[in-house]
Design a protein around this motif. Structure first.
Motif, PDB file in Angstrom:
ATOM      1  N   ASN A 255       0.879  -1.173   0.000  1.00  0.00           N
ATOM      2  CA  ASN A 255       0.000   0.000   0.000  1.00  0.00           C
ATOM      3  C   ASN A 255       0.899   1.199   0.000  1.00  0.00           C
ATOM      4  N   GLY A 256       0.872   1.933  -1.087  1.00  0.00           N
ATOM      5  CA  GLY A 256       1.787   3.060  -1.097  1.00  0.00           C
ATOM      6  C   GLY A 256       1.317   4.121  -2.044  1.00  0.00           C
ATOM      7  N   GLN A 257       2.178   5.089  -2.234  1.00  0.00           N
ATOM      8  CA  GLN A 257       1.869   6.145  -3.187  1.00  0.00           C
ATOM      9  C   GLN A 257       3.158   6.678  -3.787  1.00  0.00           C
ATOM     10  N   ILE A 258       2.987   7.200  -4.999  1.00  0.00           N
ATOM     11  CA  ILE A 258       4.067   7.973  -5.605  1.00  0.00           C
ATOM     12  C   ILE A 258       3.802   9.397  -5.143  1.00  0.00           C
ATOM     13  N   GLU A 259       4.601   9.872  -4.223  1.00  0.00           N
ATOM     14  CA  GLU A 259       4.281  11.151  -3.578  1.00  0.00           C
ATOM     15  C   GLU A 259       4.484  12.310  -4.526  1.00  0.00           C
ATOM     16  N   GLY A 260       5.628  12.358  -5.184  1.00  0.00           N
ATOM     17  CA  GLY A 260       5.880  13.488  -6.071  1.00  0.00           C
ATOM     18  C   GLY A 260       7.265  13.388  -6.648  1.00  0.00           C
ATOM     19  N   ALA A 261       7.695  14.464  -7.273  1.00  0.00           N
ATOM     20  CA  ALA A 261       8.983  14.454  -7.959  1.00  0.00           C
ATOM     21  C   ALA A 261       9.695  15.763  -7.723  1.00  0.00           C
ATOM     22  N   ASP A 262      11.006  15.704  -7.990  1.00  0.00           N
ATOM     23  CA  ASP A 262      11.831  16.901  -7.870  1.00  0.00           C
ATOM     24  C   ASP A 262      12.624  17.028  -9.154  1.00  0.00           C
ATOM     25  N   PHE A 263      12.142  17.820 -10.081  1.00  0.00           N
ATOM     26  CA  PHE A 263      12.842  18.079 -11.336  1.00  0.00           C
ATOM     27  C   PHE A 263      12.995  19.580 -11.436  1.00  0.00           C
ATOM     28  N   PRO A 264      14.136  20.114 -11.096  1.00  0.00           N
ATOM     29  CA  PRO A 264      14.261  21.579 -11.038  1.00  0.00           C
ATOM     30  C   PRO A 264      14.046  22.266 -12.385  1.00  0.00           C
ATOM     31  N   GLU A 265      14.330  21.571 -13.509  1.00  0.00           N
ATOM     32  CA  GLU A 265      14.285  22.271 -14.791  1.00  0.00           C
ATOM     33  C   GLU A 265      12.972  22.093 -15.527  1.00  0.00           C
ATOM     34  N   TYR A 266      12.126  21.161 -15.093  1.00  0.00           N
ATOM     35  CA  TYR A 266      10.934  20.838 -15.887  1.00  0.00           C
ATOM     36  C   TYR A 266       9.673  21.012 -15.069  1.00  0.00           C
ATOM     37  N   ASP A 267       8.554  21.238 -15.779  1.00  0.00           N
ATOM     38  CA  ASP A 267       7.282  21.435 -15.107  1.00  0.00           C
ATOM     39  C   ASP A 267       6.199  20.705 -15.889  1.00  0.00           C
TER      40      ASP A 267
ATOM     41  N   ASP B  58       4.296  27.995  -3.831  1.00  0.00           N
ATOM     42  CA  ASP B  58       5.141  28.090  -2.650  1.00  0.00           C
ATOM     43  C   ASP B  58       6.346  27.160  -2.707  1.00  0.00           C
ATOM     44  N   THR B  59       6.151  25.941  -3.193  1.00  0.00           N
ATOM     45  CA  THR B  59       7.270  24.992  -3.208  1.00  0.00           C
ATOM     46  C   THR B  59       8.178  25.314  -4.384  1.00  0.00           C
ATOM     47  N   ARG B  60       9.462  25.383  -4.127  1.00  0.00           N
ATOM     48  CA  ARG B  60      10.354  25.856  -5.171  1.00  0.00           C
ATOM     49  C   ARG B  60      10.576  24.810  -6.253  1.00  0.00           C
ATOM     50  N   HIS B  61      10.831  23.564  -5.847  1.00  0.00           N
ATOM     51  CA  HIS B  61      11.156  22.561  -6.859  1.00  0.00           C
ATOM     52  C   HIS B  61      10.208  21.386  -6.898  1.00  0.00           C
ATOM     53  N   GLY B  62       9.439  21.144  -5.853  1.00  0.00           N
ATOM     54  CA  GLY B  62       8.733  19.875  -5.762  1.00  0.00           C
ATOM     55  C   GLY B  62       7.409  19.861  -6.496  1.00  0.00           C
ATOM     56  N   LEU B  63       7.127  18.712  -7.113  1.00  0.00           N
ATOM     57  CA  LEU B  63       5.856  18.455  -7.790  1.00  0.00           C
ATOM     58  C   LEU B  63       5.127  17.423  -6.961  1.00  0.00           C
TER      59      LEU B  63
ATOM     60  N   VAL C  38      10.151  12.177 -22.794  1.00  0.00           N
ATOM     61  CA  VAL C  38      10.456  11.502 -21.547  1.00  0.00           C
ATOM     62  C   VAL C  38      11.443  12.339 -20.757  1.00  0.00           C
ATOM     63  N   ARG C  39      11.174  12.470 -19.453  1.00  0.00           N
ATOM     64  CA  ARG C  39      12.031  13.261 -18.582  1.00  0.00           C
ATOM     65  C   ARG C  39      12.834  12.398 -17.634  1.00  0.00           C
ATOM     66  N   GLY C  40      12.454  11.136 -17.498  1.00  0.00           N
ATOM     67  CA  GLY C  40      13.240  10.288 -16.606  1.00  0.00           C
ATOM     68  C   GLY C  40      12.642   8.903 -16.468  1.00  0.00           C
TER      69      GLY C  40
ATOM     70  N   VAL D  35      23.579   7.185 -20.092  1.00  0.00           N
ATOM     71  CA  VAL D  35      22.432   7.948 -19.590  1.00  0.00           C
ATOM     72  C   VAL D  35      22.901   9.208 -18.888  1.00  0.00           C
ATOM     73  N   HIS D  36      21.944  10.140 -18.758  1.00  0.00           N
ATOM     74  CA  HIS D  36      22.128  11.301 -17.888  1.00  0.00           C
ATOM     75  C   HIS D  36      21.160  11.160 -16.732  1.00  0.00           C
ATOM     76  N   SER D  37      21.620  11.318 -15.523  1.00  0.00           N
ATOM     77  CA  SER D  37      20.676  11.268 -14.409  1.00  0.00           C
ATOM     78  C   SER D  37      20.227  12.687 -14.085  1.00  0.00           C
ATOM     79  N   GLN D  38      18.944  12.839 -13.889  1.00  0.00           N
ATOM     80  CA  GLN D  38      18.389  14.153 -13.580  1.00  0.00           C
ATOM     81  C   GLN D  38      17.109  13.953 -12.793  1.00  0.00           C
ATOM     82  N   GLY D  39      16.931  14.675 -11.732  1.00  0.00           N
ATOM     83  CA  GLY D  39      15.688  14.641 -10.992  1.00  0.00           C
ATOM     84  C   GLY D  39      15.540  13.390 -10.144  1.00  0.00           C
ATOM     85  N   SER D  40      14.460  13.377  -9.359  1.00  0.00           N
ATOM     86  CA  SER D  40      14.193  12.221  -8.508  1.00  0.00           C
ATOM     87  C   SER D  40      12.701  12.152  -8.242  1.00  0.00           C
TER      88      SER D  40
END
Lengths: 186, 191
Positions: free
Chosen positions: B14-26, B59-64, B100-102, B161-166
């Motif tokens: 039982n879980g969730q994908i809470e969100g992402a942190d991609f500073p360059e993309y929205d 309000d949140t600077r980077h988080g989605l 695709v972003r990641g 690959v390039h790693s970016q975001g989480s």
């Protein structure tokens, strides 16, 4: 080699290693990949999974940590405790021309207690004479081990002079089976 | 008879994908799917899903935030092939194409309890500068034909690959009958 018969498997103790090589940090170069392998003693038999592998090459965009997220899923059966599995690593740097240069060697024992573990494996690389180190700073290259088993054994280490390199991070989940029936506490 | 001598054990997630942190993309959305071995079979829940498209709040600077539920139960006879969740994140580029972003993958945690994980995402790299430019122009970035490839250990040595975001997840793990079958997974823990 596959193991046959439920009766035989019931008597053996089994170990599952389920996790990933997360990534590496602290290396001077950024385009890194890792060759990994698992070494065990003679009493251990690999039932399923890949004993060795090589990760993708990662060039991080924003951070200075290279992430591989390389999955590890291994199933061992054993008749004895000696030769507990050891995970050995070689971190290599691949430049834009496709040449590969060694960045570090390291090893760590697979944890012996069940559950979730986060491991940080420090790495080292062999140093040559001062002339070789000077040349390495200009053209790259540098000494490598001829026999990689020195990475995880202590036998001939006294011959080496090494320098510290970066750190590799691993997350491993360990599941043990039937160890308590043999009286093993872990 | 079933409860005294079980032959399968169950794993409930039982879980969730809470969100992402991609500073360059929205304006990103994600797709998840589970990859598991031959001895595993899902008994209930959804194996795949697509989330909503989410923008960064003021309000949140980077988080989605996706807050996307993941609920599934597996049954198995063997811990080998333990399920992995594979996540692919997509978003629009400057021309409006969906790119695709990641990609990322992680094993479902082995110990019962609550776990919070943040996994790094990566994108395949173009093989040449010309291909990088044309893919930026045409909106066709290099992507994997089947994202399940990321969950495998073989064949990765040829990918650059390039790693970016989480992406961050939280899982609540419950297992049934693993102890009866002789498996010891350590103590349940809270993270």
């Amino acid at each position: 080699m596959k193991f046959h018969g439920p009766r035989a498997t019931l008597r053996m103790a089994e170990l599952h290693i389920i996790g990933q090589i997360v990534g590496a940090s602290g290396f001077p170069h950024s385009s890194l990949f890792c060759k990994w392998g698992i070494h065990t003693g003679g009493a251990w038999r690999l039932l399923s999974g890949l004993r060795e592998g090589q990760t993708q090459v990662d060039s991080p965009q924003t951070s200075d940590v290279a992430f591989w997220s390389h999955p590890i899923d291994l199933h061992y059966a054993t008749k004895g405790l000696q030769g507990w599995p050891k995970l050995h690593l070689q971190v290599w740097h691949q430049d834009s021309f496709g040449r590969c240069e060694l960045s570090g060697y390291g090893y760590c024992h697979v944890p012996s207690s069940p559950g979730h573990h986060r491991l940080r494996c420090a790495t080292w690389r062999p140093l040559g004479s001062w002339q070789e180190q000077l040349a390495q700073s200009f053209v790259g290259g540098g000494p490598q081990l001829r026999f990689p088993d020195v990475i995880y054994s202590g036998a001939d280490r006294y011959r080496l002079h090494t320098g510290a390199a970066g750190t590799v991070e691993l997350e491993l989940g360990i599941i043990l089976r039937n160890f308590d029936k043999y009286g093993v506490e872990s | 008879m079933a409860t005294s001598n079980p032959s399968v054990f169950l794993l409930m997630i039982n879980g969730q994908i809470e969100g992402a942190d991609f500073p360059e993309y929205d304006e990103l959305y994600c797709k998840y799917c589970f990859v598991y071995g031959h001895d595993w079979a899902p008994t209930s829940g959804l194996e795949e899903g697509i989330s909503q498209i989410s923008s960064r709040g003021r309000d949140t600077r980077h988080g989605l935030v996706w807050n996307f539920p993941v609920e599934i139960t597996f049954k198995s006879t063997n811990p080998f092939g333990w399920p992995q969740i594979v996540v692919s994140v997509y978003g629009p580029d400057t021309f409006g194409n969906d790119v695709v972003r990641g990609y990322g993958a992680v094993h479902v945690p082995v110990t019962p309890g609550k776990h919070v994980k943040t996994i790094p995402m990566f994108v395949p790299e173009s093989t040449s500068r010309l291909q990088k430019f044309t893919s930026w122009l045409m909106g066709r970035r290099p992507e994997f034909t089947d994202p399940k490839v990321i969950a495998q250990g073989e064949g990765r040595e040829v990918t650059r690959v390039h790693s970016q975001g989480s992406v961050s997840f939280s899982f609540n793990i419950v297992t049934k009958d693993m102890k009866k079958l002789g498996y010891d997974v350590g103590h349940p823990r809270d993270v």
